[in-house]
Design a protein around this motif. Sequence first.
Motif, short mmCIF file in Angstrom:
data_model
loop_
_atom_site.label_atom_id
_atom_site.label_comp_id
_atom_site.label_asym_id
_atom_site.label_seq_id
_atom_site.Cartn_x
_atom_site.Cartn_y
_atom_site.Cartn_z
N THR A 193 0.86 -1.18 0.00
CA THR A 193 0.00 0.00 0.00
C THR A 193 0.90 1.24 0.00
OG1 THR A 193 -0.14 -0.09 2.42
CG2 THR A 193 -1.89 -1.19 1.18
N GLY A 194 0.34 2.39 0.23
CA GLY A 194 1.13 3.61 0.29
C GLY A 194 1.38 4.21 -1.08
N HIS A 195 2.35 5.15 -1.13
CA HIS A 195 2.61 5.95 -2.34
C HIS A 195 4.08 5.92 -2.72
CE1 HIS A 195 -1.35 7.89 -1.59
NE2 HIS A 195 -0.96 7.90 -0.33
N GLN A 196 4.83 4.92 -2.29
CA GLN A 196 6.29 4.96 -2.45
C GLN A 196 6.73 5.07 -3.91
OE1 GLN A 196 8.40 1.44 -1.22
NE2 GLN A 196 10.40 2.45 -1.28
N LEU A 197 6.21 4.23 -4.78
CA LEU A 197 6.69 4.18 -6.15
C LEU A 197 6.08 5.26 -7.04
CD1 LEU A 197 6.93 0.35 -6.84
CD2 LEU A 197 8.57 1.91 -5.75
N ASP A 198 4.90 5.69 -6.72
CA ASP A 198 4.24 6.77 -7.48
C ASP A 198 3.51 7.66 -6.49
OD1 ASP A 198 2.79 8.44 -9.11
OD2 ASP A 198 2.13 6.87 -10.48
N PRO A 199 4.16 8.74 -6.03
CA PRO A 199 3.57 9.59 -4.99
C PRO A 199 2.22 10.19 -5.36
CG PRO A 199 5.90 10.07 -5.24
CD PRO A 199 5.53 9.16 -6.37
N LEU A 200 1.90 10.25 -6.65
CA LEU A 200 0.64 10.86 -7.07
C LEU A 200 -0.49 9.84 -7.20
CD1 LEU A 200 1.98 13.34 -9.78
CD2 LEU A 200 1.47 13.80 -7.37
N ARG A 201 -0.16 8.56 -7.09
CA ARG A 201 -1.19 7.52 -7.24
C ARG A 201 -1.91 7.30 -5.92
NH1 ARG A 201 0.38 2.43 -10.61
NH2 ARG A 201 0.01 4.06 -12.16
N PRO A 202 -3.23 7.24 -5.93
CA PRO A 202 -3.96 6.94 -4.69
C PRO A 202 -3.52 5.59 -4.12
CG PRO A 202 -5.47 7.68 -6.41
CD PRO A 202 -4.15 7.45 -7.08
N ALA A 203 -3.38 5.53 -2.81
CA ALA A 203 -3.00 4.27 -2.18
C ALA A 203 -4.08 3.23 -2.45
CB ALA A 203 -2.82 4.47 -0.68
N PRO A 204 -3.70 2.00 -2.83
CA PRO A 204 -4.70 0.99 -3.16
C PRO A 204 -5.43 0.48 -1.93
CG PRO A 204 -2.51 0.03 -3.19
CD PRO A 204 -2.32 1.50 -2.99
N ASP A 205 -6.68 0.14 -2.14
CA ASP A 205 -7.45 -0.58 -1.14
C ASP A 205 -7.26 -2.08 -1.42
OD1 ASP A 205 -10.19 -2.14 -0.64
OD2 ASP A 205 -10.02 -0.54 0.86
N PRO A 206 -6.72 -2.84 -0.49
CA PRO A 206 -6.36 -4.24 -0.79
C PRO A 206 -7.51 -5.07 -1.36
CG PRO A 206 -5.36 -3.57 1.28
CD PRO A 206 -6.27 -2.45 0.87
N ARG A 207 -8.69 -4.94 -0.79
CA ARG A 207 -9.80 -5.75 -1.29
C ARG A 207 -10.35 -5.22 -2.61
NH1 ARG A 207 -12.20 -9.94 0.37
NH2 ARG A 207 -11.08 -9.83 2.36
N ARG A 208 -10.65 -3.93 -2.65
CA ARG A 208 -11.28 -3.35 -3.85
C ARG A 208 -10.34 -3.37 -5.05
NH1 ARG A 208 -11.73 2.59 -2.97
NH2 ARG A 208 -9.56 2.44 -3.68
N ASP A 209 -9.07 -3.04 -4.84
CA ASP A 209 -8.16 -2.82 -5.96
C ASP A 209 -7.27 -4.02 -6.28
OD1 ASP A 209 -9.04 -0.15 -6.22
OD2 ASP A 209 -7.69 0.49 -4.61
N VAL A 210 -7.23 -5.02 -5.40
CA VAL A 210 -6.36 -6.17 -5.64
C VAL A 210 -7.13 -7.49 -5.60
CG1 VAL A 210 -4.35 -7.46 -4.82
CG2 VAL A 210 -4.34 -4.95 -4.72
N LEU A 211 -7.70 -7.84 -4.46
CA LEU A 211 -8.32 -9.16 -4.31
C LEU A 211 -9.53 -9.33 -5.23
CD1 LEU A 211 -8.12 -9.45 -0.41
CD2 LEU A 211 -6.55 -10.43 -2.13
N THR A 212 -10.40 -8.33 -5.25
CA THR A 212 -11.63 -8.46 -6.05
C THR A 212 -11.34 -8.53 -7.55
OG1 THR A 212 -13.00 -7.42 -4.36
CG2 THR A 212 -13.84 -7.37 -6.63
N PRO A 213 -10.54 -7.62 -8.13
CA PRO A 213 -10.29 -7.75 -9.56
C PRO A 213 -9.55 -9.02 -9.96
CG PRO A 213 -8.99 -5.95 -8.61
CD PRO A 213 -9.98 -6.37 -7.58
N LEU A 214 -8.64 -9.51 -9.12
CA LEU A 214 -7.97 -10.76 -9.45
C LEU A 214 -8.96 -11.93 -9.48
CD1 LEU A 214 -4.66 -10.50 -7.38
CD2 LEU A 214 -4.88 -10.49 -9.87
N ARG A 215 -9.90 -11.93 -8.56
CA ARG A 215 -10.91 -12.99 -8.54
C ARG A 215 -11.86 -12.85 -9.72
NH1 ARG A 215 -13.05 -11.75 -4.22
NH2 ARG A 215 -14.98 -10.82 -4.97
#
Length: 333
Positions: A193-215
Amino acid sequence: MELTTSVRAAAGVMVAVIASALVASCSHGGSAAPIAMGAGDSAQSELIAEIYAGALARTGARTVVDARLGRRTDYLAALDAGRVAVVGDESGDLLAALDSGSPARIPDPSAAADSGTASAPAGSSEAAATTPTPSVSDALSRALPEGLAISDIADGTDLRAQFVLAPAVAGRFPHSLKDLAAHCGELTVGIATGHQLDPLRPAPDPRRDVLTPLRQVYGCDIAHYTVLPDDTAARNALRDGRVQAAVLTAPAALLPGGPGEVVGVADPEYAFRAQNVVPLFRQGALTDTQIKKLNYVAGELTTDELTEMVRRIRDDHADPGATANAWLDKHNL
Protein backbone atom coordinates in the motif's frame (compact mmCIF):
# COMPACT_ATOMS: atom_id res chain seq x y z
CA MET A 1 3.08 66.86 -58.60
CA GLU A 2 0.77 63.93 -59.13
CA LEU A 3 3.77 61.59 -59.30
CA THR A 4 5.11 62.92 -56.00
CA THR A 5 1.74 62.46 -54.34
CA SER A 6 1.51 58.88 -55.62
CA VAL A 7 5.00 58.07 -54.38
CA ARG A 8 4.17 59.48 -50.94
CA ALA A 9 0.95 57.47 -50.82
CA ALA A 10 2.77 54.26 -51.80
CA ALA A 11 5.45 54.94 -49.22
CA GLY A 12 2.77 55.45 -46.60
CA VAL A 13 1.17 52.13 -47.44
CA MET A 14 4.56 50.39 -47.30
CA VAL A 15 5.32 51.85 -43.87
CA ALA A 16 1.94 50.67 -42.60
CA VAL A 17 2.54 47.15 -43.94
CA ILE A 18 6.01 46.99 -42.38
CA ALA A 19 4.66 48.26 -39.06
CA SER A 20 1.90 45.63 -39.09
CA ALA A 21 4.43 42.91 -39.85
CA LEU A 22 6.62 44.04 -36.97
CA VAL A 23 3.66 43.99 -34.58
CA ALA A 24 2.68 40.51 -35.74
CA SER A 25 6.28 39.33 -35.43
CA CYS A 26 6.53 40.62 -31.88
CA SER A 27 3.18 39.12 -30.86
CA HIS A 28 4.22 35.66 -32.09
CA GLY A 29 7.90 35.85 -31.31
CA GLY A 30 9.99 36.73 -28.31
CA SER A 31 7.28 38.63 -26.44
CA ALA A 32 4.77 35.75 -26.53
CA ALA A 33 4.09 34.09 -23.18
CA PRO A 34 5.85 30.74 -22.85
CA ILE A 35 3.87 27.50 -22.85
CA ALA A 36 3.83 26.34 -19.23
CA MET A 37 4.14 22.61 -18.43
CA GLY A 38 2.73 21.63 -15.05
CA ALA A 39 4.19 18.92 -12.83
CA GLY A 40 3.07 17.39 -9.55
CA ASP A 41 5.18 16.42 -6.56
CA SER A 42 7.01 13.44 -8.02
CA ALA A 43 10.15 12.76 -10.02
CA GLN A 44 8.08 11.05 -12.70
CA SER A 45 5.73 13.99 -13.14
CA GLU A 46 8.61 16.46 -13.36
CA LEU A 47 10.48 14.28 -15.86
CA ILE A 48 7.44 14.03 -18.14
CA ALA A 49 6.92 17.82 -17.95
CA GLU A 50 10.57 18.34 -18.91
CA ILE A 51 10.26 15.91 -21.83
CA TYR A 52 7.20 17.77 -23.12
CA ALA A 53 8.85 21.15 -22.58
CA GLY A 54 11.99 20.08 -24.42
CA ALA A 55 10.04 18.53 -27.29
CA LEU A 56 7.87 21.62 -27.80
CA ALA A 57 10.90 23.90 -27.55
CA ARG A 58 12.30 22.07 -30.57
CA THR A 59 9.31 23.27 -32.59
CA GLY A 60 10.40 26.85 -31.87
CA ALA A 61 8.05 27.42 -28.91
CA ARG A 62 9.10 29.08 -25.68
CA THR A 63 8.42 26.71 -22.80
CA VAL A 64 8.72 26.67 -19.03
CA VAL A 65 8.17 23.97 -16.40
CA ASP A 66 6.10 24.83 -13.33
CA ALA A 67 7.09 21.97 -11.02
CA ARG A 68 6.08 20.80 -7.54
CA LEU A 69 2.46 21.93 -7.92
CA GLY A 70 1.24 19.33 -5.43
CA ARG A 71 -1.05 16.38 -6.00
CA ARG A 72 -3.28 15.61 -8.97
CA THR A 73 -6.10 17.87 -7.80
CA ASP A 74 -3.60 20.72 -7.51
CA TYR A 75 -2.14 20.54 -11.01
CA LEU A 76 -5.57 19.93 -12.54
CA ALA A 77 -6.72 23.11 -10.77
CA ALA A 78 -3.69 24.96 -12.19
CA LEU A 79 -4.61 23.69 -15.65
CA ASP A 80 -8.23 24.75 -15.20
CA ALA A 81 -7.16 28.22 -14.03
CA GLY A 82 -4.82 28.70 -16.99
CA ARG A 83 -1.68 28.81 -14.85
CA VAL A 84 -0.29 25.94 -16.93
CA ALA A 85 -1.21 24.80 -20.43
CA VAL A 86 -0.04 21.17 -20.42
CA VAL A 87 0.39 18.42 -17.83
CA GLY A 88 1.49 14.82 -18.15
CA ASP A 89 -0.53 12.18 -16.35
CA GLU A 90 -1.32 8.47 -16.21
CA SER A 91 -4.43 7.44 -18.07
CA GLY A 92 -6.01 5.17 -15.46
CA ASP A 93 -5.39 7.45 -12.50
CA LEU A 94 -6.61 10.48 -14.46
CA LEU A 95 -9.78 8.60 -15.40
CA ALA A 96 -10.37 7.70 -11.74
CA ALA A 97 -10.06 11.38 -10.83
CA LEU A 98 -12.52 12.48 -13.52
CA ASP A 99 -14.96 9.54 -13.43
CA SER A 100 -14.55 7.47 -10.28
CA GLY A 101 -17.29 5.03 -11.31
CA SER A 102 -15.87 4.06 -14.70
CA PRO A 103 -15.37 0.28 -15.11
CA ALA A 104 -12.81 0.75 -17.92
CA ARG A 105 -9.55 -1.11 -17.43
CA ILE A 106 -8.01 -2.08 -20.80
CA PRO A 107 -5.90 0.65 -22.43
CA ASP A 108 -7.70 0.91 -25.79
CA PRO A 109 -10.12 -1.10 -27.95
CA SER A 110 -7.32 -2.98 -29.73
CA ALA A 111 -6.21 -4.47 -26.39
CA ALA A 112 -9.46 -6.44 -26.14
CA ALA A 113 -8.70 -8.38 -29.30
CA ASP A 114 -5.04 -8.85 -28.37
CA SER A 115 -5.68 -10.13 -24.86
CA GLY A 116 -9.05 -11.80 -25.18
CA THR A 117 -10.74 -9.33 -22.83
CA ALA A 118 -13.67 -8.81 -25.16
CA SER A 119 -15.62 -11.20 -22.97
CA ALA A 120 -16.81 -10.44 -19.47
CA PRO A 121 -14.87 -11.49 -16.35
CA ALA A 122 -14.97 -15.07 -15.09
CA GLY A 123 -18.18 -16.01 -13.39
CA SER A 124 -20.43 -13.56 -15.22
CA SER A 125 -23.54 -14.54 -17.17
CA GLU A 126 -23.49 -15.64 -20.80
CA ALA A 127 -25.35 -12.49 -21.81
CA ALA A 128 -22.77 -10.29 -20.13
CA ALA A 129 -19.98 -12.21 -21.85
CA THR A 130 -20.84 -10.53 -25.15
CA THR A 131 -20.46 -7.04 -23.69
CA PRO A 132 -17.23 -5.39 -24.88
CA THR A 133 -14.81 -4.38 -22.16
CA PRO A 134 -14.69 -0.55 -22.02
CA SER A 135 -11.29 1.01 -22.72
CA VAL A 136 -9.54 3.60 -20.61
CA SER A 137 -8.70 5.74 -23.65
CA ASP A 138 -12.34 5.99 -24.76
CA ALA A 139 -13.65 6.54 -21.23
CA LEU A 140 -11.04 9.21 -20.58
CA SER A 141 -11.94 11.10 -23.75
CA ARG A 142 -15.61 11.11 -22.67
CA ALA A 143 -14.78 12.20 -19.12
CA LEU A 144 -12.67 15.24 -20.04
CA PRO A 145 -14.11 18.56 -18.87
CA GLU A 146 -14.98 21.10 -21.55
CA GLY A 147 -11.92 23.00 -22.70
CA LEU A 148 -9.43 20.16 -22.11
CA ALA A 149 -8.05 17.64 -24.58
CA ILE A 150 -5.58 14.77 -24.79
CA SER A 151 -3.32 13.67 -27.61
CA ASP A 152 -1.88 10.21 -28.22
CA ILE A 153 -1.46 7.96 -25.19
CA ALA A 154 2.05 6.50 -24.85
CA ASP A 155 1.01 2.87 -25.13
CA GLY A 156 4.61 1.71 -24.64
CA THR A 157 4.48 2.87 -21.02
CA ASP A 158 2.86 0.30 -18.74
CA LEU A 159 2.79 1.77 -15.22
CA ARG A 160 0.00 -0.25 -13.60
CA ALA A 161 0.23 -2.28 -10.42
CA GLN A 162 2.25 -5.49 -10.81
CA PHE A 163 1.96 -9.02 -9.45
CA VAL A 164 5.40 -10.51 -8.74
CA LEU A 165 6.83 -13.80 -7.48
CA ALA A 166 9.72 -14.38 -5.10
CA PRO A 167 12.78 -15.81 -6.90
CA ALA A 168 12.68 -18.90 -4.67
CA VAL A 169 9.28 -20.00 -5.99
CA ALA A 170 9.26 -18.47 -9.47
CA GLY A 171 10.33 -21.74 -11.06
CA ARG A 172 7.31 -23.59 -9.63
CA PHE A 173 4.55 -21.30 -10.85
CA PRO A 174 3.38 -19.89 -14.21
CA HIS A 175 4.38 -16.32 -15.06
CA SER A 176 0.96 -15.23 -16.31
CA LEU A 177 -2.03 -14.56 -14.08
CA LYS A 178 -4.20 -16.44 -16.55
CA ASP A 179 -2.28 -19.64 -15.82
CA LEU A 180 -1.38 -18.83 -12.23
CA ALA A 181 -5.04 -18.49 -11.19
CA ALA A 182 -5.39 -22.18 -10.32
CA HIS A 183 -2.50 -21.86 -7.86
CA CYS A 184 -3.52 -18.61 -6.14
CA GLY A 185 -4.82 -20.47 -3.10
CA GLU A 186 -1.37 -21.97 -2.53
CA LEU A 187 0.36 -18.59 -2.23
CA THR A 188 0.78 -16.19 0.64
CA VAL A 189 0.62 -12.78 -1.04
CA GLY A 190 1.90 -9.47 0.25
CA ILE A 191 -0.17 -6.47 -0.83
CA ALA A 192 1.79 -3.22 -0.89
CA THR A 193 0.00 0.00 0.00
CA GLY A 194 1.13 3.61 0.29
CA HIS A 195 2.61 5.95 -2.34
CA GLN A 196 6.29 4.96 -2.45
CA LEU A 197 6.69 4.18 -6.15
CA ASP A 198 4.24 6.77 -7.48
CA PRO A 199 3.57 9.59 -4.99
CA LEU A 200 0.64 10.86 -7.07
CA ARG A 201 -1.19 7.52 -7.24
CA PRO A 202 -3.96 6.94 -4.69
CA ALA A 203 -3.00 4.27 -2.18
CA PRO A 204 -4.70 0.99 -3.16
CA ASP A 205 -7.45 -0.58 -1.14
CA PRO A 206 -6.36 -4.24 -0.79
CA ARG A 207 -9.80 -5.75 -1.29
CA ARG A 208 -11.28 -3.35 -3.85
CA ASP A 209 -8.16 -2.82 -5.96
CA VAL A 210 -6.36 -6.17 -5.64
CA LEU A 211 -8.32 -9.16 -4.31
CA THR A 212 -11.63 -8.46 -6.05
CA PRO A 213 -10.29 -7.75 -9.56
CA LEU A 214 -7.97 -10.76 -9.45
CA ARG A 215 -10.91 -12.99 -8.54
CA GLN A 216 -13.31 -11.43 -11.06
CA VAL A 217 -10.95 -11.35 -14.03
CA TYR A 218 -8.97 -14.57 -13.57
CA GLY A 219 -10.74 -16.57 -10.86
CA CYS A 220 -7.61 -16.04 -8.75
CA ASP A 221 -8.80 -16.52 -5.16
CA ILE A 222 -6.09 -15.46 -2.73
CA ALA A 223 -6.79 -17.11 0.62
CA HIS A 224 -3.65 -15.99 2.46
CA TYR A 225 -2.45 -12.41 2.27
CA THR A 226 -0.82 -9.73 4.36
CA VAL A 227 -1.06 -5.97 3.91
CA LEU A 228 2.31 -4.20 3.85
CA PRO A 229 3.00 -0.46 4.30
CA ASP A 230 4.92 0.09 1.06
CA ASP A 231 6.65 -1.58 -1.87
CA THR A 232 10.05 -1.88 -0.21
CA ALA A 233 8.40 -3.77 2.66
CA ALA A 234 6.83 -6.07 0.07
CA ARG A 235 10.22 -6.74 -1.54
CA ASN A 236 11.75 -7.43 1.87
CA ALA A 237 8.94 -9.88 2.68
CA LEU A 238 9.63 -11.68 -0.61
CA ARG A 239 13.35 -11.89 0.16
CA ASP A 240 12.75 -13.14 3.69
CA GLY A 241 10.30 -15.83 2.55
CA ARG A 242 7.41 -14.37 4.55
CA VAL A 243 5.39 -14.20 1.34
CA GLN A 244 5.76 -16.08 -1.94
CA ALA A 245 4.17 -13.38 -4.09
CA ALA A 246 3.31 -9.72 -3.87
CA VAL A 247 1.24 -7.08 -5.59
CA LEU A 248 3.21 -3.86 -5.98
CA THR A 249 1.56 -0.46 -6.40
CA ALA A 250 3.47 0.18 -9.66
CA PRO A 251 6.03 -1.67 -11.81
CA ALA A 252 8.86 -3.42 -9.95
CA ALA A 253 11.25 -1.44 -12.16
CA LEU A 254 10.44 1.62 -10.03
CA LEU A 255 11.73 -0.04 -6.84
CA PRO A 256 14.87 1.66 -5.47
CA GLY A 257 17.75 0.00 -7.28
CA GLY A 258 15.42 -1.56 -9.84
CA PRO A 259 13.43 -4.79 -9.77
CA GLY A 260 16.26 -6.98 -8.55
CA GLU A 261 15.41 -10.68 -8.59
CA VAL A 262 11.64 -10.46 -8.23
CA VAL A 263 9.86 -12.08 -11.16
CA GLY A 264 7.02 -10.23 -12.84
CA VAL A 265 3.76 -12.02 -13.66
CA ALA A 266 1.90 -10.94 -16.80
CA ASP A 267 -1.60 -9.47 -16.51
CA PRO A 268 -2.87 -9.91 -20.09
CA GLU A 269 -6.53 -9.23 -19.28
CA TYR A 270 -5.89 -6.13 -17.17
CA ALA A 271 -7.10 -7.05 -13.73
CA PHE A 272 -5.14 -3.95 -12.81
CA ARG A 273 -6.33 -0.89 -14.72
CA ALA A 274 -4.14 0.36 -17.57
CA GLN A 275 -1.81 3.22 -16.68
CA ASN A 276 -0.13 4.88 -19.66
CA VAL A 277 1.47 8.32 -19.90
CA VAL A 278 -0.82 10.84 -21.59
CA PRO A 279 -0.56 14.60 -22.20
CA LEU A 280 -3.52 16.68 -21.04
CA PHE A 281 -3.75 20.26 -22.32
CA ARG A 282 -5.99 23.28 -22.68
CA GLN A 283 -7.74 23.40 -26.05
CA GLY A 284 -6.21 26.09 -28.23
CA ALA A 285 -2.98 26.19 -26.23
CA LEU A 286 -1.02 24.15 -28.79
CA THR A 287 -0.71 24.30 -32.57
CA ASP A 288 -1.22 21.23 -34.74
CA THR A 289 2.56 21.00 -35.15
CA GLN A 290 3.06 21.02 -31.40
CA ILE A 291 0.41 18.36 -30.83
CA LYS A 292 2.10 16.17 -33.46
CA LYS A 293 5.36 16.61 -31.57
CA LEU A 294 3.71 15.28 -28.40
CA ASN A 295 2.41 12.35 -30.45
CA TYR A 296 5.97 11.58 -31.59
CA VAL A 297 7.03 11.56 -27.94
CA ALA A 298 4.19 9.15 -27.14
CA GLY A 299 5.35 6.82 -29.89
CA GLU A 300 8.90 6.59 -28.51
CA LEU A 301 8.45 6.51 -24.72
CA THR A 302 8.76 3.05 -23.13
CA THR A 303 8.36 1.63 -19.64
CA ASP A 304 12.01 0.59 -19.40
CA GLU A 305 13.40 3.99 -20.38
CA LEU A 306 10.91 5.94 -18.31
CA THR A 307 11.41 3.94 -15.11
CA GLU A 308 15.20 4.05 -15.49
CA MET A 309 15.12 7.85 -15.87
CA VAL A 310 12.78 8.22 -12.90
CA ARG A 311 15.12 6.19 -10.69
CA ARG A 312 18.10 8.32 -11.73
CA ILE A 313 16.24 11.52 -10.87
CA ARG A 314 14.62 10.23 -7.69
CA ASP A 315 17.45 8.13 -6.24
CA ASP A 316 20.62 9.59 -7.80
CA HIS A 317 19.43 13.22 -7.96
CA ALA A 318 20.02 13.56 -11.71
CA ASP A 319 18.82 16.82 -13.24
CA PRO A 320 15.31 16.32 -14.74
CA GLY A 321 15.84 18.78 -17.61
CA ALA A 322 19.18 17.33 -18.64
CA THR A 323 17.80 13.79 -18.37
CA ALA A 324 14.82 14.70 -20.55
CA ASN A 325 16.96 16.42 -23.19
CA ALA A 326 19.34 13.46 -23.39
CA TRP A 327 16.37 11.19 -24.05
CA LEU A 328 15.00 13.57 -26.72
CA ASP A 329 18.42 13.65 -28.41
CA LYS A 330 18.65 9.85 -28.34
CA HIS A 331 15.32 9.56 -30.14
CA ASN A 332 15.95 12.48 -32.54
CA LEU A 333 12.99 14.38 -31.16
